[in-house]
Design a protein around this motif. Structure first.
Motif, PDB file in Angstrom:
ATOM      1  N   LEU A  52       0.847  -1.179   0.000  1.00 55.74           N
ATOM      2  CA  LEU A  52       0.000   0.000   0.000  1.00 55.74           C
ATOM      3  C   LEU A  52       0.890   1.239   0.000  1.00 55.74           C
ATOM      4  CD1 LEU A  52      -2.544  -1.015   2.765  1.00 55.74           C
ATOM      5  CD2 LEU A  52      -2.781  -1.319   0.303  1.00 55.74           C
ATOM      6  N   VAL A 105       0.693   5.770   0.139  1.00 54.45           N
ATOM      7  CA  VAL A 105      -0.063   7.019   0.254  1.00 54.45           C
ATOM      8  C   VAL A 105       0.892   8.177   0.036  1.00 54.45           C
ATOM      9  CG1 VAL A 105      -1.782   6.061   1.813  1.00 54.45           C
ATOM     10  CG2 VAL A 105       0.237   7.140   2.758  1.00 54.45           C
ATOM     11  N   GLU A 106       0.352   9.305  -0.331  1.00 59.66           N
ATOM     12  CA  GLU A 106       1.183  10.497  -0.497  1.00 59.66           C
ATOM     13  C   GLU A 106       0.914  11.475   0.613  1.00 59.66           C
ATOM     14  OE1 GLU A 106       1.909  12.169  -4.207  1.00 59.66           O
ATOM     15  OE2 GLU A 106       1.442  10.346  -5.285  1.00 59.66           O
TER      16      GLU A 106
END
Length: 69
Positions: free
Chosen positions: A66, A68-69
């Motif tokens: 996974l 995310v930014e």
């Protein structure tokens, strides 16, 4: 049929794109999410995959990443 794979999702084929050796299968899961699978063209033909066909998506993975930014 009973399987050891625990991640089993019901869905419906929405699109099949056949190439020379591979096929890309788009599936709408129950609940509306979509998932894509790349399988051999022979497998897609053997399974009779076509738009509107109900399928069970089996996911067996040793790693899920996974980000995310």
């Amino acid at each position: 049929m009973r399987l050891s794979t625990r991640n089993q999702l019901d869905g419906t084929v929405t699109q099949v794109t056949r190439g020379e050796a591979m096929a890309v299968i788009h599936i709408r899961l129950t609940g509306g999410d979509e998932i894509t699978s790349s399988i051999t063209r022979d497998a897609a033909d053997d399974l009779g995959l076509a738009e509107g066909k109900p399928v069970k998506v089996l996911i067996k993975s040793t790693e899920i990443t996974l980000a995310v930014e």
